[in-house]
Design a protein around this motif. Structure first.
Motif, short mmCIF file in Angstrom:
data_model
loop_
_atom_site.label_atom_id
_atom_site.label_comp_id
_atom_site.label_asym_id
_atom_site.label_seq_id
_atom_site.Cartn_x
_atom_site.Cartn_y
_atom_site.Cartn_z
N PRO A 12 -10.41 -10.86 -12.89
CA PRO A 12 -9.72 -12.15 -12.94
C PRO A 12 -8.36 -11.96 -13.59
CG PRO A 12 -11.55 -12.08 -14.52
CD PRO A 12 -11.59 -10.80 -13.75
N ILE A 13 -7.38 -12.72 -13.18
CA ILE A 13 -6.05 -12.58 -13.79
C ILE A 13 -6.12 -13.08 -15.23
CG2 ILE A 13 -5.15 -14.81 -12.96
CD1 ILE A 13 -2.48 -13.20 -12.38
N CYS A 14 -5.53 -12.32 -16.16
CA CYS A 14 -5.62 -12.72 -17.58
C CYS A 14 -4.52 -13.74 -17.88
CB CYS A 14 -5.53 -11.51 -18.50
SG CYS A 14 -3.96 -10.64 -18.44
N ARG A 15 -4.72 -14.51 -18.95
CA ARG A 15 -3.80 -15.62 -19.27
C ARG A 15 -2.34 -15.15 -19.44
NH1 ARG A 15 -4.21 -20.82 -18.06
NH2 ARG A 15 -1.96 -20.89 -17.93
N PRO A 16 -2.10 -14.05 -20.21
CA PRO A 16 -0.70 -13.63 -20.37
C PRO A 16 -0.06 -13.25 -19.03
CG PRO A 16 -2.11 -12.54 -22.00
CD PRO A 16 -3.02 -13.26 -21.05
N ALA A 17 -0.84 -12.68 -18.11
CA ALA A 17 -0.28 -12.29 -16.82
C ALA A 17 0.06 -13.53 -15.98
CB ALA A 17 -1.27 -11.41 -16.07
N LEU A 18 -0.79 -14.55 -16.06
CA LEU A 18 -0.53 -15.78 -15.32
C LEU A 18 0.70 -16.49 -15.89
CD1 LEU A 18 -1.67 -17.46 -13.00
CD2 LEU A 18 -3.07 -18.68 -14.67
N ASP A 19 0.75 -16.58 -17.22
CA ASP A 19 1.88 -17.26 -17.87
C ASP A 19 3.19 -16.54 -17.55
OD1 ASP A 19 0.18 -19.09 -18.95
OD2 ASP A 19 0.09 -18.16 -20.94
N ALA A 20 3.14 -15.20 -17.51
CA ALA A 20 4.37 -14.43 -17.27
C ALA A 20 4.85 -14.61 -15.83
CB ALA A 20 4.10 -12.95 -17.55
N MET A 21 3.91 -14.85 -14.94
CA MET A 21 4.23 -14.89 -13.51
C MET A 21 4.89 -16.20 -13.07
SD MET A 21 1.26 -14.70 -10.67
CE MET A 21 1.60 -13.44 -9.48
N LEU A 22 4.40 -17.32 -13.64
CA LEU A 22 4.79 -18.63 -13.10
C LEU A 22 6.30 -18.88 -13.06
CD1 LEU A 22 1.81 -20.80 -14.43
CD2 LEU A 22 2.23 -19.96 -12.09
N PRO A 23 7.06 -18.54 -14.14
CA PRO A 23 8.52 -18.80 -14.07
C PRO A 23 9.19 -18.03 -12.93
CG PRO A 23 7.84 -18.20 -16.31
CD PRO A 23 6.66 -18.00 -15.43
N TRP A 24 8.60 -16.90 -12.53
CA TRP A 24 9.23 -16.08 -11.49
C TRP A 24 8.78 -16.47 -10.09
CZ3 TRP A 24 13.45 -14.22 -13.13
CH2 TRP A 24 13.58 -13.99 -14.49
N LEU A 25 7.94 -17.49 -10.02
CA LEU A 25 7.68 -18.11 -8.72
C LEU A 25 8.66 -19.28 -8.56
CD1 LEU A 25 3.78 -18.02 -8.79
CD2 LEU A 25 5.29 -16.63 -7.38
N GLU A 26 9.07 -19.85 -9.73
CA GLU A 26 10.07 -20.93 -9.68
C GLU A 26 11.46 -20.34 -9.48
OE1 GLU A 26 9.24 -23.18 -13.22
OE2 GLU A 26 7.45 -24.04 -12.29
N ASN A 27 11.80 -19.30 -10.23
CA ASN A 27 13.06 -18.60 -9.98
C ASN A 27 12.80 -17.63 -8.83
OD1 ASN A 27 15.06 -16.63 -9.81
ND2 ASN A 27 15.51 -16.65 -12.00
N TYR A 28 13.31 -17.97 -7.66
CA TYR A 28 13.00 -17.18 -6.47
C TYR A 28 14.11 -16.19 -6.13
CZ TYR A 28 15.75 -21.17 -5.04
OH TYR A 28 16.72 -22.13 -5.00
N GLY A 29 15.03 -15.96 -7.10
CA GLY A 29 16.20 -15.10 -6.83
C GLY A 29 15.82 -13.71 -6.34
N ASN A 30 16.63 -13.22 -5.42
CA ASN A 30 16.46 -11.86 -4.91
C ASN A 30 17.19 -10.92 -5.87
OD1 ASN A 30 16.86 -9.38 -3.54
ND2 ASN A 30 16.71 -10.39 -1.56
N ALA A 31 16.46 -9.98 -6.45
CA ALA A 31 17.03 -9.13 -7.50
C ALA A 31 18.21 -8.29 -7.02
CB ALA A 31 15.95 -8.22 -8.08
N SER A 32 18.43 -8.22 -5.71
CA SER A 32 19.56 -7.44 -5.19
C SER A 32 20.83 -8.27 -5.07
CB SER A 32 19.23 -6.87 -3.81
OG SER A 32 18.10 -6.05 -3.89
N SER A 33 20.73 -9.61 -5.23
CA SER A 33 21.91 -10.46 -5.07
C SER A 33 22.73 -10.47 -6.35
CB SER A 33 21.48 -11.87 -4.67
OG SER A 33 20.78 -11.82 -3.45
N MET A 34 23.91 -11.17 -6.32
CA MET A 34 24.86 -10.99 -7.43
C MET A 34 24.96 -12.19 -8.38
SD MET A 34 27.86 -8.91 -5.52
CE MET A 34 28.85 -8.74 -6.99
N TYR A 35 24.48 -13.36 -7.96
CA TYR A 35 24.65 -14.55 -8.80
C TYR A 35 23.64 -14.55 -9.95
CZ TYR A 35 21.64 -15.36 -4.84
OH TYR A 35 20.70 -15.18 -3.86
#
Ligand code: PLP
Length: 402
Positions: A12-35
């Motif tokens: 099962p996904i552990c709480r710290p892993a779930l908490d760490a993940m959620l903001p990066w589903l909201e921030n959908y930026g492509n790490a290769s872009s420049m902004y």
């Protein structure tokens, strides 16, 4: 009661892993872009690389993110052999996960030759057998750190040393998917590549990593936009990667405590099952005491004579206990697991296998419930089994007395 005892299949996904993940589903930026949004994603990616590397005690630039254990393994083995175009020989063990076994078989179909090292009755590979298998044209050795079915922990430091002492050019890869996050794994300079997968230690599915020692430049398996410093293309799965790093950090910080708790629960389970169910046998290395360190802390795997593993899985499911018989991947097939055959079990006994893989969140009451459930289901299956009546003719005494 519901008791999930299939943590080797997935955790099962552990709480710290779930908490760490959620903001990066909201921030959908492509790490290769420049902004800004993309730069933040890039920073999170590199922070995660440092965190994963820190947990493994290796430099961050040796970590490459992938889509999971299977991809890491395919990359390590297929690109590993390409490093030595003149060498056409691969060595692996007889108990590898299908991700390794089928990759090596694919390479055999492309003209490579492979040696599958035998194991002893506990699942250990002998360094002497490994040395004897090495040829002048051996390109790569791949031996797992810990087995997913029987939980045996192999001596990878010793085996990788044995290879390098004979020929320093041979690449050594280890599938550490079942070990990382569960037991300390020392990545020595003799280990060139190591595969890991997030969903086996409380992270999400579909993300993993390949450690590649500084030095051997592996050609990419996936070609494209040049991500991961040109070695592994595809837009990075930031949410998954950040979450994996959080899961590994959590698992690493809690490892000592977790090993202690799991080992005690596992040994209670092993004792309870062996004592209450006749003709039941532990597979893999013995649990308990000092020798228990050769067995994954959460693994309790058995065979029960005159029973079909599939019937046990379904019977236990009806009691709310999730388990597997053999590995998750092979459970759809009727053939007994290649791992159980490799440790020398006769076919008819290998069919009665059951794997219980527990977590440190379990309780003694849950273990007692599992023991009683397994006992009741085995008894019920034997009651209706013609094999049980014919047990007198079963050659098992001879096998177990070896
Ligand atoms: N290697 C071992 C030992 C495993 O147990 C598994 C998964 O069951 C894999 C490789 C494959 O990993 P993944 O599911 O991340 O592709």
């Amino acid at each position: 009661m519901f008791v999930y005892c299939d943590n080797a299949a997935t955790t099962p996904i552990c709480r710290p892993a779930l908490d760490a993940m959620l903001p990066w589903l909201e921030n959908y930026g492509n790490a290769s872009s420049m902004y800004k949004m993309a730069r933040e994603a890039k920073t999170a990616l590199e922070d995660a690389r440092e965190a994963v590397a820190g947990c493994l005690n290796v430099p961050p630039e040796t970590i490459y993110f992938t889509s999971g254990g299977t991809e890491s393994i395919n990359w390590a083995i297929k690109s590993g052999v390409l490093r030595h175009p003149g060498r056409k020989h691969i060595i692996t063990s007889a108990i590898e996960h299908h991700a390794v076994q089928h990759t090596v078989q694919f390479l055999e179909s492309q003209g490579y030759e492979a040696a599958y090292l035998p194991v002893d009755k506990h699942g250990f590979v002998s360094a002497d057998d490994l040395r004897a298998a090495i040829r002048p044209d051996t390109a790569l050795v791949s031996v797992m750190t810990a087995n997913n079915e029987i939980g045996t922990v192999l001596d990878i430091a010793l085996l990788s040393r044995a290879v390098k002492e004979i020929d320093n050019k041979i690449l050594f890869h280890t599938d550490a998917v079942q070990a990382i996050g569960h037991i300390p794994v020392l990545i020595t300079p003799d280990i060139d590549m190591l595969s890991l997968s997030a969903h086996k230690f409380g992270g999400p599915k579909g993300v993993g990593a390949l450690y590649i020692r500084k030095g051997p430049a592996l050609t990419p398996l996936l070609h494209g936009g040049g991500h991961e410093r040109g070695r592994r293309s595809s837009t990075e799965n930031i949410a998954g990667i950040v979450s994996m790093a959080a899961a590994l950090d959590y698992a690493t910080r809690n490892m000592t405590d977790s090993i202690e708790k799991c080992t005690a629960l596992r040994d209670r389970l092993i004792r309870g099952i062996l004592e209450t169910i006749p003709y039941s046998h532990l597979t893999g290395a013995p649990g308990g005491g000092q020798s228990g360190k050769h067995r994954l802390p959460g693994n309790a795997s058995f065979v029960f004579e005159a029973v079909e593993g599939e019937s046990l899985v379904l019977g236990l499911d009806a009691k709310g206990v999730c388990v597997s018989s053999g590995s998750a991947c092979s459970s759809a097939s009727l053939d007994p697991s290649h791992v159980l055959l490799a440790i020398g079990l006769p076919h008819e006994i290998a069919h009665g296998s059951l794997r219980l893989t527990i977590a440190d969140t379990h309780t003694e009451e849950e273990m007692d419930y599992v023991i009683e459930s397994v006992r009741a289901v085995v008894e019920r299956c034997r009651f209706i089994s013609p094999l049980w009546d014919a047990k007198e003719n079963c050659p098992t005494e001879r096998f177990w007395d070896r």
